[in-house]
Motif scaffolding. Structure first.
Motif, PDB file in Angstrom:
ATOM      1  N   GLN A   1     -22.363  36.413 -87.977  1.00  0.00           N
ATOM      2  CA  GLN A   1     -21.617  35.885 -86.713  1.00  0.00           C
ATOM      3  C   GLN A   1     -21.085  34.405 -86.738  1.00  0.00           C
ATOM      4  O   GLN A   1     -21.985  33.734 -87.321  1.00  0.00           O
ATOM      5  N   GLY A   2     -19.990  34.169 -86.454  1.00  0.00           N
ATOM      6  CA  GLY A   2     -19.323  33.052 -86.225  1.00  0.00           C
ATOM      7  C   GLY A   2     -19.185  32.377 -87.604  1.00  0.00           C
ATOM      8  O   GLY A   2     -19.254  31.286 -87.641  1.00  0.00           O
ATOM      9  N   ARG A   3     -18.219  33.087 -88.674  1.00  0.00           N
ATOM     10  CA  ARG A   3     -17.808  32.701 -89.755  1.00  0.00           C
ATOM     11  C   ARG A   3     -16.528  32.016 -89.091  1.00  0.00           C
ATOM     12  O   ARG A   3     -15.393  32.427 -88.802  1.00  0.00           O
ATOM     13  N   SER A   4     -16.594  30.663 -89.540  1.00  0.00           N
ATOM     14  CA  SER A   4     -15.358  29.666 -89.274  1.00  0.00           C
ATOM     15  C   SER A   4     -14.111  29.994 -90.204  1.00  0.00           C
ATOM     16  O   SER A   4     -12.931  29.872 -89.547  1.00  0.00           O
ATOM     17  N   GLY A   5     -14.478  30.323 -91.416  1.00  0.00           N
ATOM     18  CA  GLY A   5     -13.352  30.684 -92.204  1.00  0.00           C
ATOM     19  C   GLY A   5     -12.553  32.128 -91.567  1.00  0.00           C
ATOM     20  O   GLY A   5     -11.267  31.901 -91.722  1.00  0.00           O
ATOM     21  N   ASP A   6     -13.152  32.799 -91.307  1.00  0.00           N
ATOM     22  CA  ASP A   6     -12.545  34.033 -90.416  1.00  0.00           C
ATOM     23  C   ASP A   6     -11.606  33.635 -89.299  1.00  0.00           C
ATOM     24  O   ASP A   6     -10.537  34.143 -89.033  1.00  0.00           O
ATOM     25  N   LEU A   7     -11.995  32.669 -88.626  1.00  0.00           N
ATOM     26  CA  LEU A   7     -11.280  32.218 -87.519  1.00  0.00           C
ATOM     27  C   LEU A   7      -9.993  31.547 -87.912  1.00  0.00           C
ATOM     28  O   LEU A   7      -8.736  31.885 -87.357  1.00  0.00           O
ATOM     29  N   VAL A   8     -10.164  30.506 -88.984  1.00  0.00           N
ATOM     30  CA  VAL A   8      -8.863  29.937 -89.306  1.00  0.00           C
ATOM     31  C   VAL A   8      -7.932  31.065 -90.166  1.00  0.00           C
ATOM     32  O   VAL A   8      -6.792  30.893 -89.969  1.00  0.00           O
ATOM     33  N   ALA A   9      -8.585  31.873 -90.795  1.00  0.00           N
ATOM     34  CA  ALA A   9      -7.791  32.779 -91.419  1.00  0.00           C
ATOM     35  C   ALA A   9      -7.087  33.713 -90.558  1.00  0.00           C
ATOM     36  O   ALA A   9      -5.824  34.275 -90.719  1.00  0.00           O
ATOM     37  N   SER A  10      -7.706  34.050 -89.464  1.00  0.00           N
ATOM     38  CA  SER A  10      -7.125  34.968 -88.279  1.00  0.00           C
ATOM     39  C   SER A  10      -5.799  34.010 -87.500  1.00  0.00           C
ATOM     40  O   SER A  10      -4.755  34.829 -87.289  1.00  0.00           O
ATOM     41  N   ILE A  11      -5.969  32.790 -87.386  1.00  0.00           N
ATOM     42  CA  ILE A  11      -4.955  32.101 -86.975  1.00  0.00           C
ATOM     43  C   ILE A  11      -3.563  31.814 -87.934  1.00  0.00           C
ATOM     44  O   ILE A  11      -2.703  32.233 -87.386  1.00  0.00           O
ATOM     45  N   MET A  12      -3.936  31.817 -89.113  1.00  0.00           N
ATOM     46  CA  MET A  12      -2.979  31.664 -90.183  1.00  0.00           C
ATOM     47  C   MET A  12      -2.032  33.293 -90.123  1.00  0.00           C
ATOM     48  O   MET A  12      -0.999  33.117 -90.218  1.00  0.00           O
ATOM     49  N   PHE A  13      -2.784  34.474 -90.257  1.00  0.00           N
ATOM     50  CA  PHE A  13      -2.138  35.505 -90.213  1.00  0.00           C
ATOM     51  C   PHE A  13      -1.526  36.144 -88.596  1.00  0.00           C
ATOM     52  O   PHE A  13      -0.427  36.737 -88.711  1.00  0.00           O
ATOM     53  N   SER A  14      -2.132  35.685 -87.752  1.00  0.00           N
ATOM     54  CA  SER A  14      -1.661  36.091 -86.485  1.00  0.00           C
ATOM     55  C   SER A  14      -0.965  34.933 -85.711  1.00  0.00           C
ATOM     56  O   SER A  14      -0.101  35.584 -84.662  1.00  0.00           O
ATOM     57  N   VAL A  15      -0.669  33.904 -86.028  1.00  0.00           N
ATOM     58  CA  VAL A  15      -0.008  32.600 -85.443  1.00  0.00           C
ATOM     59  C   VAL A  15       0.958  32.029 -86.417  1.00  0.00           C
ATOM     60  O   VAL A  15       2.280  32.010 -86.175  1.00  0.00           O
ATOM     61  N   VAL A  16       0.677  31.660 -87.476  1.00  0.00           N
ATOM     62  CA  VAL A  16       1.335  30.907 -88.229  1.00  0.00           C
ATOM     63  C   VAL A  16       2.422  31.766 -89.224  1.00  0.00           C
ATOM     64  O   VAL A  16       3.491  31.427 -89.145  1.00  0.00           O
ATOM     65  N   ALA A  17       2.018  32.920 -89.862  1.00  0.00           N
ATOM     66  CA  ALA A  17       3.036  33.772 -90.618  1.00  0.00           C
ATOM     67  C   ALA A  17       4.141  34.399 -89.671  1.00  0.00           C
ATOM     68  O   ALA A  17       5.348  34.098 -90.178  1.00  0.00           O
ATOM     69  N   PRO A  18       3.624  34.597 -88.191  1.00  0.00           N
ATOM     70  CA  PRO A  18       4.796  35.103 -87.623  1.00  0.00           C
ATOM     71  C   PRO A  18       5.697  34.127 -87.052  1.00  0.00           C
ATOM     72  O   PRO A  18       6.994  34.331 -86.876  1.00  0.00           O
ATOM     73  N   THR A  19       5.296  32.739 -87.111  1.00  0.00           N
ATOM     74  CA  THR A  19       5.934  31.777 -86.439  1.00  0.00           C
ATOM     75  C   THR A  19       7.018  31.221 -87.501  1.00  0.00           C
ATOM     76  O   THR A  19       7.975  30.687 -87.282  1.00  0.00           O
ATOM     77  N   LEU A  20       6.482  31.286 -88.653  1.00  0.00           N
ATOM     78  CA  LEU A  20       7.623  30.984 -89.920  1.00  0.00           C
ATOM     79  C   LEU A  20       8.539  31.899 -90.200  1.00  0.00           C
ATOM     80  O   LEU A  20       9.694  31.522 -90.509  1.00  0.00           O
ATOM     81  N   ASN A  21       8.343  33.175 -89.781  1.00  0.00           N
ATOM     82  CA  ASN A  21       9.698  34.058 -90.171  1.00  0.00           C
ATOM     83  C   ASN A  21      10.830  33.699 -89.562  1.00  0.00           C
ATOM     84  O   ASN A  21      11.770  33.754 -90.356  1.00  0.00           O
TER      85      ASN A  21
END
Length: 196
Positions: free
Chosen positions: A152-172
């Motif tokens: 529970q609570g892996r901070s790396g997963d949270l950062v990676a989730s932000i990257m694929f759900s927010v950053v990548a679609p925003t860059l497109n």
């Protein structure tokens, strides 16, 4: 996008007959049906679980793994299905994209036109960078051994989730619109006027 670029580079004379409206509608329909079935599978599997009193999801949105961490009942089937089905949902499209870019690279390498390699890298490089960012972070979050997903609570997963759900679609939109000469010229005029 990778299929479109593959047809445009490797079969340019057949582009109008290959990339047709019915075929594009079929591809979009396939994606919609696939994502609906994917979501329905996880919804049905999660609906059979009982949950503890804690309702704090250690995530910024309601995702499968953080939700499973709140369950009091046995979640091993959910984790196995998420790993197997998620791996197929991630690896199959990523493999198709990589294969299409291998064919594009071979086609560009075979043509000895002046500036051909530079134009192909400028056209496909930005898409490939976003694809690598998106699928790389998806793999980090969703393709993990069972023992790691239950932590529970892996901070790396949270950062990676932000990257694929927010950053990548925003860059497109930025990446694809900056390849358009008219938009580049408009931005240059705007920044020249604002800087004067």
């Amino acid at each position: 996008m990778a299929w479109d670029r593959y047809v445009a580079v490797c079969r340019p004379l057949h582009y109008a007959t290959v990339v047709t409206l019915p075929r594009c509608i079929m591809l979009i329909g396939g994606v919609w049906v696939g994502t609906t079935l994917h979501s329905l599978l996880h919804t049905v599997l999660i609906a059979r679980l009982t949950f503890c009193s804690s309702r704090d999801i250690p995530h910024f949105y309601c995702d499968v793994y953080p939700l499973l961490q709140l369950a009091c009942s046995d979640t091993s089937l959910n984790y196995i299905i998420a790993l197997v089905e998620g791996s197929a949902d991630i690896i199959l499209p990523a493999a198709c994209i990589v294969i299409s870019y291998v064919f594009i690279g071979a086609a560009v390498n075979g043509v000895r036109a002046t500036g051909g390699l530079h134009k192909a890298l400028a056209t496909c490089g930005s898409h490939l960078a976003v694809v690598m960012l998106f699928y790389g972070t998806l793999i980090i979050v969703y393709i993990q051994p069972l023992g790691q997903t239950e932590v529970q609570g892996r901070s790396g997963d949270l950062v990676a989730s932000i990257m694929f759900s927010v950053v990548a679609p925003t860059l497109n939109p930025y990446i694809y619109s900056l390849q358009n000469r008219k938009i580049k010229a408009s931005l240059a005029r705007i920044f020249k006027v604002n800087w004067l």
